[in-house]
Design a protein around this motif. Sequence first.
Motif, PDB file in Angstrom:
ATOM      1  N   GLU A 128       0.902  -1.409  -0.146  1.00 31.14           N
ATOM      2  CA  GLU A 128      -0.160  -0.536   0.260  1.00 31.14           C
ATOM      3  C   GLU A 128       0.694   1.180   0.051  1.00 31.14           C
ATOM      4  N   GLU A 129       2.000   1.514   0.754  1.00 32.49           N
ATOM      5  CA  GLU A 129       2.490   2.076   0.162  1.00 32.49           C
ATOM      6  C   GLU A 129       3.645   2.414  -0.338  1.00 32.49           C
ATOM      7  N   ASN A 130       3.828   1.915  -0.902  1.00 31.75           N
ATOM      8  CA  ASN A 130       4.502   2.012  -2.398  1.00 31.75           C
ATOM      9  C   ASN A 130       3.584   2.484  -3.786  1.00 31.75           C
ATOM     10  N   ASP A 131       2.706   1.442  -3.694  1.00 34.50           N
ATOM     11  CA  ASP A 131       2.187   2.576  -4.932  1.00 34.50           C
ATOM     12  C   ASP A 131       0.266   2.735  -4.622  1.00 34.50           C
ATOM     13  N   GLY A 132       0.277   2.660  -2.791  1.00 34.21           N
ATOM     14  CA  GLY A 132      -1.262   2.912  -3.023  1.00 34.21           C
ATOM     15  C   GLY A 132      -2.563   1.710  -3.615  1.00 34.21           C
ATOM     16  N   LEU A 133      -2.009   0.949  -3.880  1.00 31.77           N
ATOM     17  CA  LEU A 133      -3.006  -0.280  -4.485  1.00 31.77           C
ATOM     18  C   LEU A 133      -2.408  -1.601  -3.930  1.00 31.77           C
ATOM     19  N   ILE A 134      -4.067  -2.106  -3.398  1.00 31.99           N
ATOM     20  CA  ILE A 134      -3.850  -3.473  -3.340  1.00 31.99           C
ATOM     21  C   ILE A 134      -4.671  -4.133  -4.092  1.00 31.99           C
ATOM     22  N   GLU A 135      -3.933  -5.208  -4.059  1.00 29.88           N
ATOM     23  CA  GLU A 135      -4.303  -5.937  -6.123  1.00 29.88           C
ATOM     24  C   GLU A 135      -5.296  -7.964  -5.111  1.00 29.88           C
ATOM     25  N   LEU A 136      -6.290  -7.218  -4.706  1.00 30.43           N
ATOM     26  CA  LEU A 136      -6.956  -8.444  -4.319  1.00 30.43           C
ATOM     27  C   LEU A 136      -7.599  -9.562  -5.817  1.00 30.43           C
ATOM     28  N   ASN A 180      -8.193  -3.654  -7.209  1.00 28.59           N
ATOM     29  CA  ASN A 180      -7.524  -2.943  -6.577  1.00 28.59           C
ATOM     30  C   ASN A 180      -8.443  -2.249  -5.690  1.00 28.59           C
ATOM     31  N   PHE A 181      -8.459  -2.041  -4.181  1.00 31.36           N
ATOM     32  CA  PHE A 181      -8.507  -1.425  -3.062  1.00 31.36           C
ATOM     33  C   PHE A 181      -7.362  -0.462  -2.971  1.00 31.36           C
ATOM     34  N   THR A 182      -7.500   0.634  -1.748  1.00 35.77           N
ATOM     35  CA  THR A 182      -6.879   0.978  -1.262  1.00 35.77           C
ATOM     36  C   THR A 182      -7.072   0.514   0.370  1.00 35.77           C
ATOM     37  N   LEU A 183      -6.008   1.051   1.238  1.00 37.76           N
ATOM     38  CA  LEU A 183      -6.521   0.800   2.358  1.00 37.76           C
ATOM     39  C   LEU A 183      -7.189   2.093   3.490  1.00 37.76           C
ATOM     40  N   ALA A 184      -8.453   1.803   4.067  1.00 36.64           N
ATOM     41  CA  ALA A 184      -8.397   2.715   5.344  1.00 36.64           C
ATOM     42  C   ALA A 184      -8.381   2.421   5.937  1.00 36.64           C
ATOM     43  N   LYS A 202      -6.849  -8.003  14.102  1.00 35.11           N
ATOM     44  CA  LYS A 202      -6.365  -7.413  13.420  1.00 35.11           C
ATOM     45  C   LYS A 202      -7.044  -7.299  11.645  1.00 35.11           C
ATOM     46  N   TYR A 203      -7.880  -6.901  11.471  1.00 37.93           N
ATOM     47  CA  TYR A 203      -8.390  -6.088  10.230  1.00 37.93           C
ATOM     48  C   TYR A 203      -7.902  -5.604   9.974  1.00 37.93           C
ATOM     49  N   ALA A 204      -7.696  -6.014   8.114  1.00 38.23           N
ATOM     50  CA  ALA A 204      -8.244  -4.361   6.994  1.00 38.23           C
ATOM     51  C   ALA A 204      -8.672  -3.911   6.644  1.00 38.23           C
ATOM     52  N   MET A 205      -9.633  -2.908   6.505  1.00 37.05           N
ATOM     53  CA  MET A 205     -10.791  -1.991   5.784  1.00 37.05           C
ATOM     54  C   MET A 205     -10.237  -1.630   4.669  1.00 37.05           C
ATOM     55  N   LEU A 206     -10.641  -2.099   3.787  1.00 39.53           N
ATOM     56  CA  LEU A 206     -10.178  -1.981   2.097  1.00 39.53           C
ATOM     57  C   LEU A 206     -11.404  -1.630   1.445  1.00 39.53           C
ATOM     58  N   LEU A 207     -10.832   0.319   0.837  1.00 41.13           N
ATOM     59  CA  LEU A 207     -12.358   1.058  -0.287  1.00 41.13           C
ATOM     60  C   LEU A 207     -11.843   0.354  -1.295  1.00 41.13           C
ATOM     61  N   PRO A 208     -12.541   0.066  -2.314  1.00 46.28           N
ATOM     62  CA  PRO A 208     -12.829   0.024  -3.790  1.00 46.28           C
ATOM     63  C   PRO A 208     -11.134   0.941  -4.479  1.00 46.28           C
ATOM     64  N   ALA A 209     -10.804   0.830  -5.066  1.00 49.41           N
ATOM     65  CA  ALA A 209      -9.841   1.817  -5.814  1.00 49.41           C
ATOM     66  C   ALA A 209     -10.367   2.496  -7.405  1.00 49.41           C
ATOM     67  N   GLU A 210     -11.134   1.895  -7.541  1.00 47.58           N
ATOM     68  CA  GLU A 210     -12.251   1.891  -9.249  1.00 47.58           C
ATOM     69  C   GLU A 210     -13.182   0.705  -8.929  1.00 47.58           C
ATOM     70  N   ASN A 238     -16.297  -1.097  -9.952  1.00 48.87           N
ATOM     71  CA  ASN A 238     -16.680  -2.530 -10.067  1.00 48.87           C
ATOM     72  C   ASN A 238     -17.941  -3.234 -10.055  1.00 48.87           C
ATOM     73  N   ASP A 239     -17.800  -4.485 -10.456  1.00 48.74           N
ATOM     74  CA  ASP A 239     -19.293  -4.980 -10.745  1.00 48.74           C
ATOM     75  C   ASP A 239     -19.037  -5.410  -9.032  1.00 48.74           C
ATOM     76  N   ASP A 240     -18.089  -5.743  -9.105  1.00 43.72           N
ATOM     77  CA  ASP A 240     -18.334  -7.070  -7.774  1.00 43.72           C
ATOM     78  C   ASP A 240     -18.350  -6.216  -6.183  1.00 43.72           C
ATOM     79  N   VAL A 241     -17.985  -4.974  -6.069  1.00 41.48           N
ATOM     80  CA  VAL A 241     -17.669  -4.221  -4.767  1.00 41.48           C
ATOM     81  C   VAL A 241     -18.278  -3.026  -4.783  1.00 41.48           C
ATOM     82  N   ALA A 242     -18.989  -2.716  -4.020  1.00 43.56           N
ATOM     83  CA  ALA A 242     -20.561  -0.824  -4.198  1.00 43.56           C
ATOM     84  C   ALA A 242     -18.778  -0.616  -3.622  1.00 43.56           C
ATOM     85  N   GLU A 243     -19.344   1.269  -4.372  1.00 43.06           N
ATOM     86  CA  GLU A 243     -18.227   2.594  -4.551  1.00 43.06           C
ATOM     87  C   GLU A 243     -17.911   2.629  -2.919  1.00 43.06           C
ATOM     88  N   ASP A 244     -19.306   2.341  -2.022  1.00 39.62           N
ATOM     89  CA  ASP A 244     -19.130   3.237  -1.096  1.00 39.62           C
ATOM     90  C   ASP A 244     -19.024   1.467   0.821  1.00 39.62           C
TER      91      ASP A 244
END
Length: 98
Positions: free
Chosen positions: A12-20, A29-33, A42-50, A52-58
Motif C-alpha cells: 500500500e505504501e509503494n503504489d497506494g493500491l492493494i490487488e486482490l 484494486n483497493f486502497t487501505l482505509a 487485526k482487520y484490514a478495512m479496504l475501499l475499492p480504488a475504482e 467495479n461490479d463486485d464491490v459497491a463504491e461506498d
Amino acid sequence: MSRENEDILEEEENDGLIELVDEDGKVINFTLAGITEYKGEKYAMLLPAEPNDDVAEDEVAIFRYIEKDGVLEAIEDDALLEEVFEFWQNEEESEEAN
C-alpha cells in the motif's frame, strides 16, 4: 477474494493500491482505509480504488490481517464482519471527535 504472501502495508505504501483476486480470477484494486484490532486480531478495512461490479463504491471490504505473514484472510462469518465494521466506525468517530 484471496491475497498472496506479501506485506499489505508495504504494498500500500509503494503504489497506494492493494490487488486482490476474486473467485473468477479477476483483479480488484483497493486502497487501505485502515487497520483495526478487535478481540486480539487485526482487520484490514479496504475501499475499492475504482468502480467495479463486485464491490459497491461506498462498500468496505474487511479481511483478517495476519501480520506475521502479511496475509489477508477472507471472513465468512457475517456477524463477525458486522461487529468489526461497527467497532471500526466507532473508532473512526472517536478519532474525529478528538
